[in-house]
Write a protein that holds these residues in place. Structure first.
Motif, PDB file in Angstrom:
ATOM      1  N   PHE A   1      -0.406   5.506  10.094  1.00  0.00           N
ATOM      2  CA  PHE A   1       0.629   6.244   9.157  1.00  0.00           C
ATOM      3  C   PHE A   1       0.268   7.406   8.633  1.00  0.00           C
ATOM      4  CE2 PHE A   1       2.333   1.826   8.076  1.00  0.00           C
ATOM      5  CZ  PHE A   1       3.596   2.177   7.571  1.00  0.00           C
TER       6      PHE A   1
ATOM      7  N   MET B   1       6.226   1.341  14.204  1.00  0.00           N
ATOM      8  CA  MET B   1       4.514   0.876  13.955  1.00  0.00           C
ATOM      9  C   MET B   1       3.913   0.308  15.060  1.00  0.00           C
ATOM     10  SD  MET B   1       2.602  -0.861  10.579  1.00  0.00           S
ATOM     11  CE  MET B   1       3.514  -2.303  10.782  1.00  0.00           C
TER      12      MET B   1
ATOM     13  N   ILE C   1      -3.682   0.821  11.602  1.00  0.00           N
ATOM     14  CA  ILE C   1      -2.470   0.990  10.798  1.00  0.00           C
ATOM     15  C   ILE C   1      -2.477   2.056   9.910  1.00  0.00           C
ATOM     16  CG2 ILE C   1      -0.976  -0.082   8.851  1.00  0.00           C
ATOM     17  CD1 ILE C   1      -1.786  -2.936  10.115  1.00  0.00           C
ATOM     18  N   ASP C   2      -3.688   2.421   9.088  1.00  0.00           N
ATOM     19  CA  ASP C   2      -3.748   3.487   8.147  1.00  0.00           C
ATOM     20  C   ASP C   2      -3.788   4.878   9.190  1.00  0.00           C
ATOM     21  OD1 ASP C   2      -4.096   1.849   5.937  1.00  0.00           O
ATOM     22  OD2 ASP C   2      -6.263   1.754   5.936  1.00  0.00           O
TER      23      ASP C   2
ATOM     24  N   ASN D   1       0.315   4.264   0.864  1.00  0.00           N
ATOM     25  CA  ASN D   1      -0.147   5.045   1.946  1.00  0.00           C
ATOM     26  C   ASN D   1       0.374   4.615   3.341  1.00  0.00           C
ATOM     27  OD1 ASN D   1      -1.816   6.551   0.376  1.00  0.00           O
ATOM     28  ND2 ASN D   1      -3.536   5.299   0.671  1.00  0.00           N
ATOM     29  N   ARG D   2       1.181   3.318   3.072  1.00  0.00           N
ATOM     30  CA  ARG D   2       1.818   2.577   4.167  1.00  0.00           C
ATOM     31  C   ARG D   2       3.279   2.646   3.803  1.00  0.00           C
ATOM     32  NH1 ARG D   2      -2.022  -2.439   5.934  1.00  0.00           N
ATOM     33  NH2 ARG D   2      -3.827  -1.244   6.576  1.00  0.00           N
ATOM     34  N   SER D   3       3.740   3.676   3.652  1.00  0.00           N
ATOM     35  CA  SER D   3       5.199   3.776   3.202  1.00  0.00           C
ATOM     36  C   SER D   3       6.104   4.669   4.190  1.00  0.00           C
ATOM     37  CB  SER D   3       5.453   4.029   1.836  1.00  0.00           C
ATOM     38  OG  SER D   3       4.879   5.482   1.448  1.00  0.00           O
TER      39      SER D   3
ATOM     40  N   ASN E   1       0.746  -1.187  -0.085  1.00  0.00           N
ATOM     41  CA  ASN E   1       0.003   0.169  -0.059  1.00  0.00           C
ATOM     42  C   ASN E   1       0.828   1.455  -0.126  1.00  0.00           C
ATOM     43  OD1 ASN E   1      -1.863   2.227   0.670  1.00  0.00           O
ATOM     44  ND2 ASN E   1      -2.857   0.800   2.101  1.00  0.00           N
TER      45      ASN E   1
ATOM     46  N   ARG F   1       7.638   0.227   1.717  1.00  0.00           N
ATOM     47  CA  ARG F   1       6.049  -0.138   1.764  1.00  0.00           C
ATOM     48  C   ARG F   1       5.975  -1.353   2.731  1.00  0.00           C
ATOM     49  NH1 ARG F   1       3.489   1.160  -4.331  1.00  0.00           N
ATOM     50  NH2 ARG F   1       4.205   3.355  -4.302  1.00  0.00           N
TER      51      ARG F   1
ATOM     52  N   ASP G   1      -6.521  -3.001  10.323  1.00  0.00           N
ATOM     53  CA  ASP G   1      -6.337  -2.129   9.138  1.00  0.00           C
ATOM     54  C   ASP G   1      -6.396  -0.628   9.323  1.00  0.00           C
ATOM     55  OD1 ASP G   1      -5.570  -4.135   7.398  1.00  0.00           O
ATOM     56  OD2 ASP G   1      -7.518  -4.670   6.712  1.00  0.00           O
TER      57      ASP G   1
END
Length: 194
Positions: A116, A165, A112-113, A77-79, A75, A93, A109
């Motif tokens: 980030f 994380m 995590i989102d 957006n997860r970088s 993803n 990523r 999920d």
């Protein structure tokens, strides 16, 4: 059967007991799991062993080309972006993170989102990098491959991102036992895997 006088004395001297509260027992077991579960440092040894094989002329990790594709589930957006010692700007990523309890996958999920989206990822990752890099370089101090510095730094950043994380997810109700698997992928401007 004749009663044993010692057993009788011991039974009378035992303190009064009560049944254990199921909620208290569950809390104690959860606390023990959290404290007893080692942090994610086990991966460092495995990854550094794989790096040693690859850098010594084994199979390469990825093909370096300008049309290099991201694996499914990576993803954007997860970088996290960082600068590699010689390969320049890199993007790491994270993807395919699976909850240990499938019923909590959607919640994981979202957590995590959220991490980030709201965390200063670079600032969160930075304190962990030096420790992982020291372990990797200590294990492979005799490596003469010119790619070593970049590969070690990539693994150190990957591990540091995992630690940061993990700390962020812990604040959101997910400990290390909540996640069963996950993966990451890196791509750098000047990467040279072969």
């Amino acid at each position: 059967m004749t009663p044993d006088p010692l057993d009788t004395i011991l039974e009378r001297s035992a303190p009064a007991t009560r049944a254990a509260d199921a909620g208290d027992l569950r809390a104690m077991m959860d606390a023990a799991r959290t404290e007893a579960r080692p942090r994610r440092h086990r991966r460092v040894g495995i990854v550094s062993g794989a790096l040693a094989l690859a850098l010594a002329g084994g199979a390469s990790f990825a093909a370096a080309s300008s049309s290099w594709d991201w694996n499914a589930g990576m993803n954007p957006n997860r970088s996290h972006t960082y600068t590699s010692p010689t390969w320049g700007e890199c993007e790491l990523r994270v993807g395919n993170i699976v909850a240990a309890n499938p019923l909590r996958q959607f919640e994981l999920d979202r957590a995590i989102d959220d991490w980030f989206a709201t965390a200063d990822v670079a600032a969160e990752v930075e304190p962990y990098i030096a420790g992982h890099l020291a372990v990797l370089e200590g294990d492979q101090s005799d490596a003469t491959d010119p790619r070593s510095a970049d590969a070690y730094y990539w693994v150190a950043v990957d591990e540091a991102l995992g630690d940061a994380m993990s700390a962020g997810l812990s604040e959101r109700g997910f400990d290390n036992a909540s996640i069963s698997t996950g993966s990451g992928q890196v791509h750098c401007e000047g990467e040279q895997w072969e």
